[in-house]
Structure formats: C-alpha cells, structure tokens
Design an enzyme around this catalytic site. Structure first.
Site, mmCIF file in Angstrom:
data_model
loop_
_atom_site.group_PDB
_atom_site.id
_atom_site.type_symbol
_atom_site.label_atom_id
_atom_site.label_comp_id
_atom_site.label_asym_id
_atom_site.label_seq_id
_atom_site.Cartn_x
_atom_site.Cartn_y
_atom_site.Cartn_z
ATOM 1 C CB SER A 35 10.796 -17.499 -17.288
ATOM 2 O OG SER A 35 11.129 -18.577 -18.144
ATOM 3 C CG HIS A 37 15.219 -14.275 -16.132
ATOM 4 N ND1 HIS A 37 14.241 -14.481 -15.532
ATOM 5 C CD2 HIS A 37 15.843 -15.101 -16.511
ATOM 6 C CE1 HIS A 37 13.896 -15.732 -15.781
ATOM 7 N NE2 HIS A 37 14.845 -16.154 -16.451
ATOM 8 C CD GLU A 73 8.046 -7.484 -24.709
ATOM 9 O OE1 GLU A 73 8.591 -8.706 -24.613
ATOM 10 O OE2 GLU A 73 8.079 -7.050 -25.939
ATOM 11 C CG LEU A 96 1.678 10.301 -32.829
ATOM 12 C CD1 LEU A 96 2.001 11.043 -34.140
ATOM 13 C CD2 LEU A 96 0.133 10.543 -32.467
ATOM 14 N N GLY A 124 -0.662 11.557 -26.671
ATOM 15 C CA GLY A 124 0.160 12.459 -27.364
ATOM 16 C C GLY A 124 1.615 11.832 -27.822
ATOM 17 C CE LYS A 164 -1.866 17.940 -40.442
ATOM 18 N NZ LYS A 164 -0.573 17.156 -40.296
#
Length: 608
Positions: A337, A407, A358, A119, A117, A241
């Site tokens: 690290s 860190h 990430e 997006l 949900g 659509k």
C-alpha cells in the site's frame, strides 16, 4: 573466577553504588535505589565482558550498552567514571544546569547511542542495533540492554522480544533487573523469575535466572549469553532495590528520591573508592564503515500524467537506494500500500519487515541511524500515531530518521476514518527539530524523497493514496523550506498542500468565471514553512484561504496563521471538521468542505 577477581568485582560494584548515591545527593534528586539494585550486574559487564575502545567512541566494532531503564542514569555515570570517561568532579554535576549528565541519558555523552527514560524504548532500539550489526554492518559487536522489571508491562517490550526471537539475534542480550518494586509499589510478578522466563522463552529467547548480586553467577550468565547461538539471551536477575543500605533496601516509597542520609549510606557501603576499569580492549576494527555511492537518477513523470504520490515515493526510494548504499527501508507490513515494496524488490538486503509493530519499526530505525545508516520507515499515516512516543524520543536522541505516512486525509475514500491520517501534520509539526513535507505530485515527491536523505532530525513525508495529475516538470527543484506560487491574482491567496493544491487550482479556474483572480501557493514544506514568501503573497491580496485534508487543529492552517500573525490580513481556514464516513474521494472532499467548490465559495464570501 579466582578470589582476587571476585573481590575486585565486589569492590567495583560497591563503588558504583556509592557513586550513584553521591551523584543523587549532590543533585538533590535522581534514582539512586534503582541504580543500586543493578550495581553488580553492571560491574561484571563493565570489567569482564563489555568491549569498548575508549580512545575511539566511533569505532565500528565497539559493543553497545543501552540503559532501557534510563532513570538508573547515576549507575551509568558511575560506570563512565570508573572507565575514565568522566571525572569525579563531573560526576557530581549530575542534573546540574549545563551538565552532560542529564536526569536520563542522552547522546551528549560518548558511548550513549540514544536517549532513554521513556520505559519500553531501550530494548526495541537494541533490537534495531542488533539487526544492524548482523545484517548491515556485519560486525561482531554485541548489544547489551539493561532493562527494569516494571517496563516489562509495556507492549513495546514484547514487540521487541517477538522481533528479536524471530530474527534469532544472538548478538543481543537483555539484562533484566528484577528488583520487585516499581514507582509506587510491587511489580506485576514481583520476584517470580520463572513467570518472566516462561513468557520471554515463548518468543524464542534463551533465558537464564540468577542472583543479581552474585558476581560469579552474573559472570557465568554473561559469558553464556556471548556463546549462545541463533537466539537472543535474557538474563533474569533477582535483585533488591536500594541494595546495601538498610534504610532503603527493598522498601516501598523510596523510588526517585535521593537518600535522606547520604553520608550514613556511603559509610554503610564502605565509603568511596577509586577503582578504575581499563577498557581499551583489542577490537580488530578501526576504520569507519564505508557506504557505496553512485549517481542518482530519480524517476521522472510527464506533466499531465496521473500518478499517486505514494507510487512515486516507492520508485524514488528504490532509485535513491541504488545511488546510495546507506539507505535502508523498514515496513509495517503495508509495503504493497505504501509502495515501499518497490524498494524491497530492488534492495532486499536493505529492506526490513517489522510487521504490524509500529513501535518496533520506529525504534529499529533509530538504532540503525545510530550506526550511520539512513532509514526510511513507512506505514499508514494513521498508524504512526502508535509510535508517537518513540518519535518524540528520537528527537531527544538527536536521531536522523525519515518517516513516511501514506493514506493521509479523507481523500483515501471508502476505507473510512479508522484508516485516515488526520492528525499527522499536527503531530509531526510538534516534534522538536522536525521537518514536515506534503508533496502534491509525482515529480515533487521524488525530489523530496531525495532531499530527506541528508536532513537532520525527524523528517516526515505525507503521501496520497489516489492518483493526482503531474503539474511540475522533472527538472523542477523543491528545496526544504520553500513553496511554489502556481498563479498570482489580486483578490485572495489560496494556500494548499498535497491533494488540496489540485482543488485550489481548479477553484482558481472557477473563480476566474466570477471575475475574481487569486494567487495559489503550494506549501509543500509545511515545516519549515516559507514564511517570507507567504507574507509577501498575503500582503499583496489582504485575504488568505488555507485548505487542508486534515483536522483544523495544528496542521497547515495553523502553520500559516503563525506565519501571518502580525499582518493585517483576513484568514479563513478550510479543514476537515466533521467525522467522515465511507464515500468516494470526491464525495469525501466535498463533505469535508475542502473541495474546489468549497474553496470557491470561501473566496467569494471573503471578496464580498
């Protein structure tokens, strides 16, 4: 395909469209037009290519279908009805109080791996599932992801395209419903399938452009995706659509609304049907995947030794990986690290480099846990904020993932504020059902890394860059939800976590010189907090000082304040209030007012 098959698929698509309209009309809300555009795409997939054992949703060989465009949930529920997973009566409970058929899909339903949900979330999770199938499960299931053209504006989609192309995930197919219209108007490229194809192909994908309302073209494209080797496939389908209903077809301003005249629309679509699609197709696998297990031998450290908690994290996770075959690790290209490289060297077959992406890293972890694996994903605490929406979606998905942020705080020193995690404790405390841990020494870290493996929901461990003294013996235990009372005194209670525990201990020694005795509490479990123990200590002294290497908002201090809100005790919060610059760790702690001298002065002022 022959004519009867073609007619059957057309009928099935019409039923999916009608049921999407019916469900949204019953709810008085929903996204029927977004569902209607993809009806043929899902009808052909459901009837001819999706391999599921309906009697066993947990069958390891089941294909996976993710609705990245989760607002098209009426279409998914219509598919489940056609497959016999839900009844028509349940279909009409869409969005009702207590219904499993929520506004956007969640794993309350069988065959739904994750909530969608938001997006840009589904395709990255699909990449994680495809990686799992190829490199961990080593099973031939296929991962299908229904995407919307609007969400191709999300950067996370392109992280996913890049990662899947680089990995050559031939077991992944993105079906992109290019219906031209977004929430408030046309999408960036409209019906220009070539614009999308050029971009996606540049990331190493096989692309196919089709008419998304032609079952024959769809069937060919899905079959081609299954036969493609060494690269993932993106099917770019031109659709309308609201297809099939003149009042809404390709019209702006109809997004996210039930049809005004549902009965007229259903009549225009040919009325309700009762088409069923049996999916008990032979899969060849019926036993759950087994994980190797052995005795856990965590690394141990001598009291007084100086060891960074990030180092202990890497060594403990490698040991955990040796004992448990279900533990996997994901890196955001900072393993040297975070010290995740220790795991990578010990268990390269269960280590996944996600590079500096990430969102894809967290999404891949979510996909892996859906298949029963235990993912640990690590990067700098500051950089996990980029994936915060995905962390939020992980909680909604009831996903069990383990995130590690190194860190943390100003104590990292000279790198400066761009590298300092100063919001992370607050951010992860705010996640539903989360666990937040902040160890102060190496033995404590090792124990908590092992504890995390069997926690439900999102868990977060904060590690420290610099070396800190070991203050706990290797046999000490650290249950989640606990704390440690390091010393007791009558004048005040100092509550710290991580790096500030050592500053609190040093401050206590200085305060002894002032004739002031204090209690020092190591609140290593920031959430859940050991409220009972803290209340006992606070009641005993009447004064509390919290000290944290974090902004004042939402971190340890606020957690303690919540626990003590109804007690007649004085509380002072020490935290990082000014924007740091570059300096040594000791200078940073002093400038922020969270070092031993600042703690000493705060307690002295309270006692006076």
């Amino acid at each position: 395909m022959d004519e009867p098959d073609y007619r059957f698929l057309c009928e099935l698509a019409a039923q999916l469209r009608v049921d999407s309209v019916r469900a949204s009309a019953a709810a008085g809300s929903g996204h029927p037009t977004s569902s209607m555009s993809a009806a043929e795409l899902m009808a052909v997939l459901l009837a001819r290519h999706l391999r599921l054992d309906l009697t066993d949703p947990a069958n390891p060989a089941n294909d996976h279908l993710i609705f990245s465009k989760g607002h098209a949930s009426p279409l998914l529920y219509a598919m489940l009805k056609a497959a016999g997973v839900i009844t028509d009566e349940e279909l009409l409970t869409f969005r009702a109080h207590g219904s499993r058929l929520e506004g956007h899909p969640t794993p309350r339903l069988p065959f739904v791996d994750v909530a969608t949900g938001s997006l840009g979330f589904g395709l990255p999770v699909g990449v994680g599932l495809a990686l799992t199938g190829r490199k961990l499960d080593r099973l031939p299931y296929h991962v299908w992801v229904l995407c919307g053209d609007s969400e191709l504006a999300e950067g996370s989609m392109w992280e996913a395209f890049e990662h899947a192309g680089h990995q050559g995930l031939a077991n992944l197919t993105a079906i992109i419903d290019v219906n031209r219209l977004g929430q408030r108007g046309p999408t960036r490229h409209g019906w220009d399938l070539g614009a999308y194809a050029r971009r996606i192909a540049a990331f190493g994908w096989h692309t196919i452009e089709i008419d998304g309302h032609d079952p024959g073209q769809i069937d060919y494209a899905l079959g081609d995706a299954l036969s493609t080797r060494r690269r993932p496939t993106a099917i770019l389908a031109r659709t309308c659509k609201g297809f099939g209903v003149s009042a809404v077809e390709d019209r702006e301003g109809k997004h996210g609304k039930p049809l005004q005249d549902a009965e007229q629309a259903i009549s225009e679509l040919g009325g309700p049907r009762s088409v069923t699609v049996p999916l008990n197709r032979p899969l060849g696998v019926s036993q759950p995947y087994g994980f190797a297990e052995g005795a856990l031998t965590l690394p141990t450290y001598e009291v007084g030794e100086r060891v960074a908690t990030r180092t202990a994290f890497g060594e403990a996770l490698a040991a955990l990986g040796t004992a448990r075959g279900d533990v996997v690790a994901l890196d955001g290209e900072v393993a040297d690290s975070t010290k995740l490289e220790t795991f990578a060297k010990a268990h390269p077959e269960r280590f996944f480099e996600c590079y500096i992406a990430e969102q894809q890293m967290v999404a891949a972890a979510i996909g892996m846990q859906a298949r029963g694996w235990k993912p640990y994903a690590a990067t700098f605490a500051a950089f996990l904020t980029r994936a915060y929406d995905f962390v939020r979606m992980a909680a909604i998905s009831r996903a069990g993932i383990r995130l590690v942020g190194s860190h943390g705080g100003v104590s990292i020193g000279e790198d400066g504020p761009s590298q300092m995690g100063l919001e992370d404790l607050a951010a992860f405390r705010a996640v539903h059902g989360s666990t937040v841990l902040y160890p102060c020494d190496a033995n404590q870290t090792a124990r908590l890394v092992a504890e995390m493996a069997d926690l439900d929901g999102v868990s977060y461990l904060r590690t420290t860059r610099g070396e800190t003294p070991v203050i706990y013996g290797p046999q000490e235990t650290f249950p989640v939800g606990g704390c440690k009372v390091l010393r007791t005194g009558g004048h005040a209670t100092i509550v710290g976590a991580g790096i500030t525990v050592h500053e609190a201990q040093a401050a206590a020694e200085l305060l002894e010189e002032d004739g002031i005795s204090v209690t020092v509490v190591d609140a290593y479990s920031v959430k859940p907090l050991d409220s009972d123990e803290l209340r006992i200590m606070a009641n005993a002294t009447g004064r509390v000082v919290t000290v944290e290497d974090h902004w004042p908002e939402g971190g340890l201090g606020d957690a303690v304040l919540s626990a003590l809100a109804d007690l007649p005790v004085q509380v002072v919060k020490l935290a990082v209030s000014g924007l740091p610059g570059s300096a040594t760790s000791e200078e940073q702690l002093a400038d922020a007012g969270i070092d031993r001298q600042a703690i000493r002065e705060a307690v002295r002022n309270m006692v006076r």
